[in-house]
Design an enzyme around this catalytic site. Structure first.
Site, PDB file in Angstrom:
ATOM      1  N   CYS A   1      -2.869   4.745   2.787  1.00  0.00           N
ATOM      2  CA  CYS A   1      -4.016   3.877   2.457  1.00  0.00           C
ATOM      3  C   CYS A   1      -5.078   3.940   3.560  1.00  0.00           C
ATOM      4  CB  CYS A   1      -3.581   2.430   2.268  1.00  0.00           C
ATOM      5  SG  CYS A   1      -4.952   1.341   1.821  1.00  0.00           S
TER       6      CYS A   1
ATOM      7  N   CYS B   1       0.836  -1.208   0.000  1.00  0.00           N
ATOM      8  CA  CYS B   1       0.000   0.000   0.000  1.00  0.00           C
ATOM      9  C   CYS B   1       0.864   1.249   0.000  1.00  0.00           C
ATOM     10  CB  CYS B   1      -0.856   0.047   1.267  1.00  0.00           C
ATOM     11  SG  CYS B   1      -2.208  -1.121   1.279  1.00  0.00           S
TER      12      CYS B   1
ATOM     13  N   CYS C   1      -5.778   1.582  -2.693  1.00  0.00           N
ATOM     14  CA  CYS C   1      -5.012   2.834  -2.720  1.00  0.00           C
ATOM     15  C   CYS C   1      -4.110   2.936  -3.955  1.00  0.00           C
ATOM     16  CB  CYS C   1      -4.190   2.987  -1.443  1.00  0.00           C
ATOM     17  SG  CYS C   1      -2.892   1.761  -1.244  1.00  0.00           S
TER      18      CYS C   1
ATOM     19  N   CYS D   1      -2.156  -2.883  -3.735  1.00  0.00           N
ATOM     20  CA  CYS D   1      -3.492  -2.785  -3.131  1.00  0.00           C
ATOM     21  C   CYS D   1      -4.454  -2.201  -4.162  1.00  0.00           C
ATOM     22  CB  CYS D   1      -3.406  -1.883  -1.901  1.00  0.00           C
ATOM     23  SG  CYS D   1      -4.988  -1.425  -1.186  1.00  0.00           S
TER      24      CYS D   1
END
Ligand code: ZN
Length: 344
Positions: free
Chosen positions: A41, A37, A71, A68
């Site tokens: 995030c 991330c 994000c 991810c």
């Protein structure tokens, strides 16, 4: 700053704070879920012991981690450019720009663009444009020009929109909130929603009460002297917008006018709540600090609880510092569901 200049403890602090300024400087790999991330995030934080930091997505992917989906850590530079481009377009345009138009200029879908813009600026594109126009109008007015000149100079499409904007501003309209609502007409309805029965009430200026599992009695208690009218044609149009915003919060709540009145401190807290982007949460101490009273954490909690317009003033986005949900006037399942549907 290069990767080595920060310690892992500092990186973890940045992750805890969801510090957007660190996006692009490192990524957070989560061994248990196999994803990585950006530091900011909005997803629930992993346990520290499961986290490893990497300088960038390439390094994270080399260990088998995947980006991810929430994000999109590999899109940081692209996002920043999109936001810069959109701000320039908003500033340079005489007319309000449609979300779809802004999105097209940046090559994003409208929903995605709205999310990216809000993450970076803390405001939706529409709210940003409105704030910019308000600011320009204030500047022009304070320089002594005539009101109508100020309105046109600031890029409004006409006087009615300007005054409409001003009236919808929280805390500036108090009619229904003094003398028990004497002289005010309040339209109301109870409608079934996926969150249960929802009470919506509005003056001519905006929504003055939104709650769950309440009826006419709750309004009589708050506005004993007001004229309570169930339904109504104009009210129905507003009601539809409110239901849509509650059921599908993708487009935010900024377009729905609100009519509330509290103490200066309460109103400051409510204004801060309106600034929390959908999909994000703040702690009670964050809110206290944001209104300039970092020690008034309990008072911020009370002001949060005194909110008359649930959802649209998103008190459900305030949680405890330890990440647990904290309380909610209408029960935790509703708070949990609201947060879930805002996490896109
Ligand atoms: Zn993420």
């Amino acid at each position: 700053m290069n990767f080595k200049a920060m310690t892992d403890d500092e990186r973890w602090d940045a992750v805890q704070a969801r510090d957007k300024a660190q996006d692009g400087r490192f990524v957070t790999g989560v061994l248990t879920t196999g994803i990585y991330c950006r530091p900011s995030c909005a997803a629930r934080h992993p346990l520290r012991q499961n986290v490893r930091f990497f300088p960038d997505g390439d390094a994270a992917r080399a260990t088998g981690l995947r980006p991810c989906k929430r994000c999109l850590p590999d899109d940081v530079a692209r996002d920043e450019n999109a936001v810069i481009k959109a701000i320039a377009a908003i500033k340079g345009s005489e007319e309000p720009l449609a979300l779809a138009d802004l999105a097209r200029r940046t090559g994003y879908s409208p929903t995605h663009f709205q999310r990216v813009f809000t993450r970076h600026t803390g405001l939706s594109p529409a709210a940003y444009a409105r704030a910019l126009r308000d600011e320009r109008a204030r500047q022009a007015l304070s320089e002594g020009s005539r009101v109508t000149d100020a309105i046109y100079d600031a890029g409004f499409s006409g006087p009615s929109r300007f005054y409409g904007n001003m009236e919808g501003r929280m805390g500036m309209t108090a009619s229904a909130w003094v003398n028990g609502g004497k002289g005010a007409t309040i339209h109301w309805a109870v409608v079934p929603t996926s969150l249960g029965e929802m009470l919506v009430a509005a003056t001519g200026k905006g929504v003055c009460r939104l709650s769950f599992a309440e009826g006419r009695e709750a309004l009589e208690e708050r506005f004993p002297a007001a004229d309570l009218v169930e339904g109504g044609e104009e009210f129905s149009a507003l009601l539809k917008q409110v239901i849509a915003a509650v059921e599908a919060p993708v487009n935010g709540f900024d377009h729905i006018p609100i009519d509330v009145k509290g103490t200066a401190f309460q109103e400051a807290v409510w204004r801060e709540l309106r600034k929390i982007p959908a999909g994000e949460t703040r702690s009670y101490s964050d809110i206290a600090a944001a209104v300039g009273k970092p020690n008034a954490v309990r008072a911020a909690g009370s002001a949060n609880g005194a909110n008359n317009v649930a959802v649209l003033i998103p008190c459900h986005r305030v949680v405890r510092s330890d990440g647990t949900l904290g309380g909610y006037a209408y029960g935790l399942p509703i708070k949990e569901e609201l947060l879930k549907r805002e996490s896109f």
